[in-house]
Design a protein around this motif. Structure first.
Motif, PDB file in Angstrom:
ATOM      1  N   ILE A   1     -58.909   2.552  39.374  1.00 57.56           N
ATOM      2  CA  ILE A   1     -60.345   1.778  38.406  1.00 57.56           C
ATOM      3  C   ILE A   1     -61.519   1.661  40.011  1.00 57.56           C
ATOM      4  O   ILE A   1     -61.385   0.796  40.528  1.00 57.56           O
ATOM      5  CB  ILE A   1     -60.839   0.855  37.886  1.00 57.56           C
ATOM      6  CG1 ILE A   1     -62.159   1.018  37.264  1.00 57.56           C
ATOM      7  CG2 ILE A   1     -60.394  -0.876  38.251  1.00 57.56           C
ATOM      8  CD1 ILE A   1     -61.780   0.156  35.497  1.00 57.56           C
ATOM      9  N   GLY A   2     -62.837   2.690  40.074  1.00 58.48           N
ATOM     10  CA  GLY A   2     -64.157   2.408  40.717  1.00 58.48           C
ATOM     11  C   GLY A   2     -64.869   2.051  40.000  1.00 58.48           C
ATOM     12  O   GLY A   2     -64.359   1.107  39.421  1.00 58.48           O
ATOM     13  N   ILE A   3     -66.032   2.116  40.676  1.00 66.73           N
ATOM     14  CA  ILE A   3     -67.283   1.528  40.544  1.00 66.73           C
ATOM     15  C   ILE A   3     -67.615   1.484  38.888  1.00 66.73           C
ATOM     16  O   ILE A   3     -67.513   1.083  38.288  1.00 66.73           O
ATOM     17  CB  ILE A   3     -67.912   1.004  42.100  1.00 66.73           C
ATOM     18  CG1 ILE A   3     -66.790   0.115  43.002  1.00 66.73           C
ATOM     19  CG2 ILE A   3     -68.729   0.400  41.252  1.00 66.73           C
ATOM     20  CD1 ILE A   3     -67.978   0.521  44.198  1.00 66.73           C
ATOM     21  N   ASN A   4     -68.520   2.560  39.454  1.00 65.87           N
ATOM     22  CA  ASN A   4     -69.241   3.632  38.227  1.00 65.87           C
ATOM     23  C   ASN A   4     -69.770   4.931  38.784  1.00 65.87           C
ATOM     24  O   ASN A   4     -69.633   5.057  40.076  1.00 65.87           O
ATOM     25  CB  ASN A   4     -70.151   2.326  38.131  1.00 65.87           C
ATOM     26  CG  ASN A   4     -71.479   2.111  39.027  1.00 65.87           C
ATOM     27  OD1 ASN A   4     -71.384   1.030  39.359  1.00 65.87           O
ATOM     28  ND2 ASN A   4     -72.399   2.889  40.118  1.00 65.87           N
ATOM     29  N   PRO A   5     -69.568   5.535  38.516  1.00 75.11           N
ATOM     30  CA  PRO A   5     -69.945   7.465  38.185  1.00 75.11           C
ATOM     31  C   PRO A   5     -71.176   7.609  38.896  1.00 75.11           C
ATOM     32  O   PRO A   5     -72.130   6.815  39.052  1.00 75.11           O
ATOM     33  CB  PRO A   5     -70.378   7.886  37.325  1.00 75.11           C
ATOM     34  CG  PRO A   5     -69.283   7.197  35.448  1.00 75.11           C
ATOM     35  CD  PRO A   5     -70.153   5.506  36.060  1.00 75.11           C
TER      36      PRO A   5
ATOM     37  N   CYS B   1     -67.453   0.146  35.279  1.00 74.82           N
ATOM     38  CA  CYS B   1     -68.631   1.081  34.059  1.00 74.82           C
ATOM     39  C   CYS B   1     -68.872   2.665  34.450  1.00 74.82           C
ATOM     40  O   CYS B   1     -68.553   2.877  35.217  1.00 74.82           O
ATOM     41  CB  CYS B   1     -69.969   0.868  34.497  1.00 74.82           C
ATOM     42  SG  CYS B   1     -71.471   0.432  33.806  1.00 74.82           S
ATOM     43  N   PRO B   2     -67.852   3.028  33.020  1.00 73.97           N
ATOM     44  CA  PRO B   2     -67.833   4.048  33.141  1.00 73.97           C
ATOM     45  C   PRO B   2     -69.170   5.450  33.079  1.00 73.97           C
ATOM     46  O   PRO B   2     -69.618   6.679  33.183  1.00 73.97           O
ATOM     47  CB  PRO B   2     -67.017   4.511  32.199  1.00 73.97           C
ATOM     48  CG  PRO B   2     -67.629   3.669  30.552  1.00 73.97           C
ATOM     49  CD  PRO B   2     -67.685   2.096  31.947  1.00 73.97           C
ATOM     50  N   VAL B   3     -70.132   4.498  32.935  1.00 72.09           N
ATOM     51  CA  VAL B   3     -71.645   4.980  33.135  1.00 72.09           C
ATOM     52  C   VAL B   3     -72.200   4.461  34.397  1.00 72.09           C
ATOM     53  O   VAL B   3     -72.231   3.842  35.047  1.00 72.09           O
ATOM     54  CB  VAL B   3     -72.447   4.031  31.815  1.00 72.09           C
ATOM     55  CG1 VAL B   3     -73.998   4.736  31.920  1.00 72.09           C
ATOM     56  CG2 VAL B   3     -72.236   4.802  30.556  1.00 72.09           C
TER      57      VAL B   3
END
Length: 219
Positions: A59-63, A125-127
């Motif tokens: 899991i990264g940060i956000n797109p 956060c996926p957004v």
């Protein structure tokens, strides 16, 4: 029973952040009203996730604008999508530094097919977000850059993590990219008990920018 792929594809179709973030922050949600990304997402996840296997979460940060913002696939620009995954987006080219390292790692693991059998990649956060700076320019923004922003997003983040865990995520270990990112996920995990253990790695962007000569060590 729906496949992992069907769950992901349906998830992205309904992904929406309705929180008011003011005039100086805008969200990046490439999954809404974008037929090209919708088509790419369907091709990618059907190719690699058309089963009911358990997977561990990276899991990264956000797109960002140049990876997910163009392809819809986390840490995957158009070059890596075409050369490593065999999926081409016509007439569009993007280059994301983080994608370079991620696909070096995937190649060392045994290639995209083997890697995606074992791992699902997304963001806390996926957004994503951009913000207006003092010069009135729009620049990238992380969900944790402002305390007020994280507080507004926390419930949304928790909901999205729980929805994705239900796809078939192995909750024993979560791999987190970025040390600051990990602090916020650990804070959430302390309350929500989503994962038994969190393992933290440097973010690919940091490695590419500051440790590129040692990238083989980090893979």
């Amino acid at each position: 029973m729906k496949t992992f792929a069907e769950n992901i594809i349906n998830y992205y179709k309904q992904l929406q952040l309705e929180e008011d973030l003011g005039n100086d922050i805008q969200q990046i949600n490439p999954y809404q009203n974008n037929p090209l990304i919708e088509k790419t997402v369907k091709k990618f996840y059907t190719k690699y996730f058309n089963d009911n296997r358990k997977r561990q979460l990276i899991i990264g940060i956000n797109p960002g604008r140049l990876g997910v913002g163009v392809t819809g696939i986390p840490f995957t620009d158009t070059k890596r999508l075409e050369e490593d995954c065999g999926i081409k987006i016509p007439n569009i080219k993007s280059h994301e530094p983080s994608s370079i390292f991620v696909y070096q790692m995937i190649e060392k693991y045994g290639g995209a097919e083997k890697f995606y059998q074992d791992f699902y990649v997304n963001s806390v956060c996926p957004v994503g977000f951009i913000r207006k700076n003092k010069k009135e320019n729009w620049v990238n923004c992380n969900y944790y850059d402002f305390d007020w922003l994280f507080e507004k997003l926390e419930n949304f983040i928790v909901t999205q993590l729980k929805e994705q865990i239900a796809f078939g995520i192995d909750r024993s270990t979560c791999f987190v990219l970025g040390k600051k990112n990990a602090k916020y996920l650990e804070r959430i995990n302390a309350k929500e008990k989503l994962f038994d253990k969190i393992i933290v790695f440097n973010h690919p962007r940091y490695i590419v920018q500051y440790k590129s000569k040692q990238s083989d060590f980090f893979c």
